[in-house]
Design a protein around this motif. Structure first.
Motif, PDB file in Angstrom:
ATOM      1  N   HIS A   1       0.833  -1.195   0.000  1.00 35.19           N
ATOM      2  CA  HIS A   1       0.000   0.000   0.000  1.00 35.19           C
ATOM      3  C   HIS A   1       0.871   1.249   0.000  1.00 35.19           C
ATOM      4  CE1 HIS A   1      -3.797  -1.890   2.068  1.00 35.19           C
ATOM      5  NE2 HIS A   1      -3.918  -1.875   0.755  1.00 35.19           N
ATOM      6  N   ASP A   2       0.300   2.346  -0.468  1.00 39.84           N
ATOM      7  CA  ASP A   2       0.778   3.657  -0.067  1.00 39.84           C
ATOM      8  C   ASP A   2       0.245   3.820   1.356  1.00 39.84           C
ATOM      9  OD1 ASP A   2       0.903   6.359   0.623  1.00 39.84           O
ATOM     10  OD2 ASP A   2       0.478   7.056  -1.409  1.00 39.84           O
ATOM     11  N   ALA A   3       1.104   3.560   2.330  1.00 47.56           N
ATOM     12  CA  ALA A   3       0.634   3.479   3.715  1.00 47.56           C
ATOM     13  C   ALA A   3       0.090   4.807   4.224  1.00 47.56           C
ATOM     14  CB  ALA A   3       1.759   2.980   4.621  1.00 47.56           C
TER      15      ALA A   3
ATOM     16  N   ARG B   1      12.621  -6.476   9.524  1.00 44.78           N
ATOM     17  CA  ARG B   1      14.023  -6.500   9.122  1.00 44.78           C
ATOM     18  C   ARG B   1      14.243  -5.707   7.823  1.00 44.78           C
ATOM     19  NH1 ARG B   1      17.658 -10.565  10.386  1.00 44.78           N
ATOM     20  NH2 ARG B   1      16.052 -12.185  10.512  1.00 44.78           N
ATOM     21  N   TRP B   2      13.392  -5.973   6.821  1.00 42.77           N
ATOM     22  CA  TRP B   2      13.541  -5.294   5.526  1.00 42.77           C
ATOM     23  C   TRP B   2      13.332  -3.796   5.677  1.00 42.77           C
ATOM     24  CZ3 TRP B   2      10.718  -2.143   2.355  1.00 42.77           C
ATOM     25  CH2 TRP B   2      11.190  -1.989   1.040  1.00 42.77           C
ATOM     26  N   THR B   3      12.289  -3.408   6.403  1.00 44.85           N
ATOM     27  CA  THR B   3      11.952  -1.997   6.532  1.00 44.85           C
ATOM     28  C   THR B   3      13.018  -1.249   7.320  1.00 44.85           C
ATOM     29  OG1 THR B   3       9.604  -2.581   6.445  1.00 44.85           O
ATOM     30  CG2 THR B   3      10.136  -0.402   7.248  1.00 44.85           C
ATOM     31  N   ALA B   4      13.559  -1.885   8.362  1.00 44.15           N
ATOM     32  CA  ALA B   4      14.615  -1.237   9.147  1.00 44.15           C
ATOM     33  C   ALA B   4      15.859  -0.992   8.300  1.00 44.15           C
ATOM     34  CB  ALA B   4      14.950  -2.085  10.359  1.00 44.15           C
ATOM     35  N   ARG B   5      16.127  -1.876   7.359  1.00 43.24           N
ATOM     36  CA  ARG B   5      17.275  -1.672   6.467  1.00 43.24           C
ATOM     37  C   ARG B   5      17.012  -0.526   5.489  1.00 43.24           C
ATOM     38  NH1 ARG B   5      18.353  -8.086   5.098  1.00 43.24           N
ATOM     39  NH2 ARG B   5      19.574  -8.571   6.987  1.00 43.24           N
TER      40      ARG B   5
ATOM     41  N   PRO C   1      -0.225  -9.744   8.210  1.00 40.86           N
ATOM     42  CA  PRO C   1       0.592  -8.686   8.775  1.00 40.86           C
ATOM     43  C   PRO C   1       0.698  -7.504   7.831  1.00 40.86           C
ATOM     44  CG  PRO C   1       2.018 -10.364   7.855  1.00 40.86           C
ATOM     45  CD  PRO C   1       0.602 -10.853   7.674  1.00 40.86           C
ATOM     46  N   SER C   2       1.146  -6.392   8.374  1.00 38.55           N
ATOM     47  CA  SER C   2       1.399  -5.184   7.596  1.00 38.55           C
ATOM     48  C   SER C   2       2.493  -4.423   8.321  1.00 38.55           C
ATOM     49  CB  SER C   2       0.128  -4.335   7.478  1.00 38.55           C
ATOM     50  OG  SER C   2      -0.309  -3.908   8.771  1.00 38.55           O
ATOM     51  N   LEU C   3       3.233  -3.597   7.591  1.00 40.72           N
ATOM     52  CA  LEU C   3       4.293  -2.832   8.258  1.00 40.72           C
ATOM     53  C   LEU C   3       4.781  -1.697   7.369  1.00 40.72           C
ATOM     54  CD1 LEU C   3       5.950  -3.191  11.049  1.00 40.72           C
ATOM     55  CD2 LEU C   3       7.860  -3.417   9.463  1.00 40.72           C
ATOM     56  N   ALA C   4       5.071  -0.553   8.001  1.00 44.91           N
ATOM     57  CA  ALA C   4       5.730   0.573   7.346  1.00 44.91           C
ATOM     58  C   ALA C   4       6.584   1.297   8.373  1.00 44.91           C
ATOM     59  CB  ALA C   4       4.709   1.539   6.745  1.00 44.91           C
ATOM     60  N   ALA C   5       7.624   1.961   7.913  1.00 52.28           N
ATOM     61  CA  ALA C   5       8.396   2.866   8.767  1.00 52.28           C
ATOM     62  C   ALA C   5       7.699   4.215   8.806  1.00 52.28           C
ATOM     63  CB  ALA C   5       9.816   3.006   8.230  1.00 52.28           C
ATOM     64  N   VAL C   6       7.772   4.895   9.958  1.00 51.28           N
ATOM     65  CA  VAL C   6       7.135   6.197  10.104  1.00 51.28           C
ATOM     66  C   VAL C   6       8.140   7.211  10.643  1.00 51.28           C
ATOM     67  CG1 VAL C   6       4.855   5.186  10.514  1.00 51.28           C
ATOM     68  CG2 VAL C   6       6.331   5.730  12.454  1.00 51.28           C
ATOM     69  N   ASP C   7       7.848   8.492  10.374  1.00 50.52           N
ATOM     70  CA  ASP C   7       8.692   9.556  10.901  1.00 50.52           C
ATOM     71  C   ASP C   7       8.181   9.993  12.268  1.00 50.52           C
ATOM     72  OD1 ASP C   7       6.473  11.206  10.448  1.00 50.52           O
ATOM     73  OD2 ASP C   7       7.320  12.120   8.641  1.00 50.52           O
ATOM     74  N   SER C   8       8.754  11.052  12.794  1.00 50.66           N
ATOM     75  CA  SER C   8       8.400  11.487  14.146  1.00 50.66           C
ATOM     76  C   SER C   8       6.969  12.003  14.248  1.00 50.66           C
ATOM     77  CB  SER C   8       9.373  12.572  14.608  1.00 50.66           C
ATOM     78  OG  SER C   8       9.343  13.686  13.720  1.00 50.66           O
ATOM     79  N   ALA C   9       6.353  12.324  13.109  1.00 54.66           N
ATOM     80  CA  ALA C   9       4.954  12.756  13.109  1.00 54.66           C
ATOM     81  C   ALA C   9       3.999  11.595  12.869  1.00 54.66           C
ATOM     82  CB  ALA C   9       4.740  13.835  12.050  1.00 54.66           C
ATOM     83  N   GLY C  10       4.525  10.371  12.803  1.00 57.64           N
ATOM     84  CA  GLY C  10       3.688   9.199  12.580  1.00 57.64           C
ATOM     85  C   GLY C  10       3.291   9.002  11.139  1.00 57.64           C
ATOM     86  N   GLN C  11       3.950   9.702  10.207  1.00 50.04           N
ATOM     87  CA  GLN C  11       3.611   9.573   8.794  1.00 50.04           C
ATOM     88  C   GLN C  11       4.512   8.535   8.126  1.00 50.04           C
ATOM     89  OE1 GLN C  11       3.136  13.225   6.627  1.00 50.04           O
ATOM     90  NE2 GLN C  11       2.327  14.325   8.388  1.00 50.04           N
ATOM     91  N   PRO C  12       3.929   7.575   7.407  1.00 53.89           N
ATOM     92  CA  PRO C  12       4.728   6.520   6.767  1.00 53.89           C
ATOM     93  C   PRO C  12       5.720   7.090   5.761  1.00 53.89           C
ATOM     94  CG  PRO C  12       2.425   5.866   6.890  1.00 53.89           C
ATOM     95  CD  PRO C  12       2.481   7.315   7.283  1.00 53.89           C
ATOM     96  N   ILE C  13       6.923   6.499   5.758  1.00 54.05           N
ATOM     97  CA  ILE C  13       7.980   6.939   4.843  1.00 54.05           C
ATOM     98  C   ILE C  13       8.496   5.795   3.983  1.00 54.05           C
ATOM     99  CG2 ILE C  13       8.700   8.894   6.260  1.00 54.05           C
ATOM    100  CD1 ILE C  13      10.926   7.148   7.408  1.00 54.05           C
ATOM    101  N   THR C  14       7.919   4.606   4.121  1.00 51.60           N
ATOM    102  CA  THR C  14       8.250   3.463   3.261  1.00 51.60           C
ATOM    103  C   THR C  14       6.951   2.849   2.767  1.00 51.60           C
ATOM    104  OG1 THR C  14       8.243   1.879   5.099  1.00 51.60           O
ATOM    105  CG2 THR C  14      10.363   2.937   4.552  1.00 51.60           C
ATOM    106  N   PRO C  15       7.013   1.987   1.744  1.00 52.23           N
ATOM    107  CA  PRO C  15       5.794   1.286   1.337  1.00 52.23           C
ATOM    108  C   PRO C  15       5.201   0.487   2.494  1.00 52.23           C
ATOM    109  CG  PRO C  15       7.555   0.945  -0.255  1.00 52.23           C
ATOM    110  CD  PRO C  15       8.176   1.616   0.927  1.00 52.23           C
ATOM    111  N   GLY C  16       3.883   0.355   2.493  1.00 52.33           N
ATOM    112  CA  GLY C  16       3.204  -0.474   3.494  1.00 52.33           C
ATOM    113  C   GLY C  16       3.179  -1.918   3.019  1.00 52.33           C
TER     114      GLY C  16
END
Length: 454
Positions: free
Chosen positions: A51-53, A127-131, A83-98
């Protein structure tokens, strides 16, 4: 209809694969408001699903709550697929694909003699998203993104957290396991019990309640709680659960606890749901179903992106068997829906459980051809739930728990209602037996994915 006091209303928001669905419900489970916010499902490669998270997980729930226009609702709860996962910034906005269930970036190699795939898809997502985003403020699944957007609380329930094993060990996030996957505990969401108060929706008096996994929310309001009841969830994923009195092991199937005390459910999730059927519909031109000969339908092996239960084989691909020049779009479309019905029958038969009734829930219940194909394939009547947004309705019930109006998800069974009953058509059910046997044969001789350049 008696006017509904807004103070009785709670809201459930369901983040689905193709849309965010939301309902407002009163104390009796009557839907007094509903909305749907569509979002795109991205398939950039055959083994990718994302997704566009920001669109689907953050802006979608906010828009759904705004469209419902129910500011006096007591509480709101969010449910989502896992499951689902995305990285987020300090404002809680996703910065990677979901990343979504079945995406190859979550694949965990299995031993050749292993009866079920190893757990760890969500952990591999981490693991993938953290990289990809090592400096991210957080690594959150869809409900945490939504809950933060709604109330500033990155919170999930225990069932959602359990899908991240071994990062979550049942009592909390495991520091050592998290370090092994490249993250620290402080960047993962808070975990609370379902139905607990998690916070307050921004700029309102509405409480934020802790929801749970979409399939669990569907289940609590479906009423398929007695031994032999089969719950068929007809969404982007097809999910089949049969209620059983005791846990049992059947190769290829999952057994999980039921919300009813002392009971379990056996079955699992299949890729022969709405994702496959929508794809098949897009391929085909219009056809007249009234011209169909029940004996002149080909057979789909429906695994366009691998299969989960019962084969656990992500490299399996679809086959259309027995196609000839007499078949038109209506025949091939019917074959696709039959394949989904055949999967339901296959999972029921593999469980070895005597069936008492079949209950269908989910957005796919609005498609008459799908409901008829399940009835014809199984030879049993299908009781169709009255509310297609079952996961959102279940979440609305959990919101009542946070408001102190309910004490247990078990009581949600009183919200279960049947809209209609679909009976098998004898003219179709008889001739489908041979096609079902061919469907099973194709399952034992799977087509494999071709090599894809990276």
């Amino acid at each position: 209809m008696t006017p509904v006091s807004r103070t009785e209303v709670t809201i459930g928001i369901d983040i689905g694969t193709t849309a965010v669905k939301a309902v407002a419900a009163d104390a009796d489970g009557r839907v007094v408001g509903r909305t749907r916010i569509v979002h795109r499902l991205h398939v950039p490669a055959p083994d990718r699903l994302e997704h566009d998270a920001d669109q689907a997980w953050r802006r979608g729930p906010l828009a759904a709550l705004e469209r419902l226009a129910c500011p006096e609702a007591l509480a709101v709860a969010v449910t989502a697929m896992v499951p689902s996962l995305a990285a987020v910034d300090s404002a809680g906005q996703p910065i990677t694909p979901g990343l979504l269930y079945g995406d190859g970036r979550g694949r965990v190699p299995a031993a050749p003699d292993q009866p079920l795939p190893p757990m760890g898809e969500a952990a591999e997502f981490v693991r993938w998203t953290a990289r990809q985003a090592p400096g991210a403020a957080g690594y959150w699944p869809a409900p945490a993104v939504a809950n933060y957007a709604l109330a500033g609380e990155a919170v999930i329930d225990h069932a959602t957290a359990y899908t991240s094993a071994p990062l979550f060990d049942g009592s909390g996030w495991n520091d050592k396991a998290c370090a092994d996957y490249g993250v620290t505990v402080d960047r993962l969401p808070r975990v609370e019990m379902i139905g607990a108060v998690a916070g307050q929706v921004r700029d309102s008096d509405t409480m934020l309640a802790v929801g749970t996994v979409d399939a669990l929310c569907e289940r609590v309001v479906a009423g398929a709680d007695h031994d032999g009841d089969v719950l068929v969830l007809c969404g982007t994923t097809l999910v089949v659960w049969t209620t059983i009195p005791d846990a049992r092991h059947v190769p290829g199937l999952w057994t999980i606890p039921h919300t009813a005390p002392g009971k379990s459910q056996i079955g699992g999730a299949s890729n022969a749901g709405g994702l496959f059927l929508t794809w098949a519909d897009r391929l085909l031109g219009p056809g007249d179903p009234t011209t169909l000969d029940p004996q002149r339908v080909p057979v789909w092996s429906p695994y366009v992106r691998g299969e989960r239960v019962p084969y656990h084989d992500p490299d399996r691909r679809a086959v259309l068997d027995g196609l000839d020049l007499t078949h038109g779009p209506a025949s091939v479309r019917r074959a696709a829906y039959e394949a989904s019905g055949f999967v339901v029958r296959q999972l029921i038969e593999r469980s070895g459980v005597p069936v008492s009734r079949i209950v269908a829930a989910g957005g796919g219940t609005r498609i008459p051809l799908w409901m008829q194909a399940i009835a014809d394939a199984t030879g049993r009547a299908v009781e169709v739930s009255a509310v297609a947004e079952g996961a959102a309705l279940g979440a609305a019930f959990l919101a009542r728990m946070a408001a102190g109006l309910e004490s247990s998800p078990i009581d949600a069974a009183r919200w279960a209602r049947t809209e209609r009953v679909v009976e098998p058509d004898p003219a179709w059910a008889r001739v489908m037996e041979e096609r079902y046997r061919r469907f099973l044969e194709l399952g034992e001789q799977p087509s494999r994915v071709s090599a894809v350049p990276r």
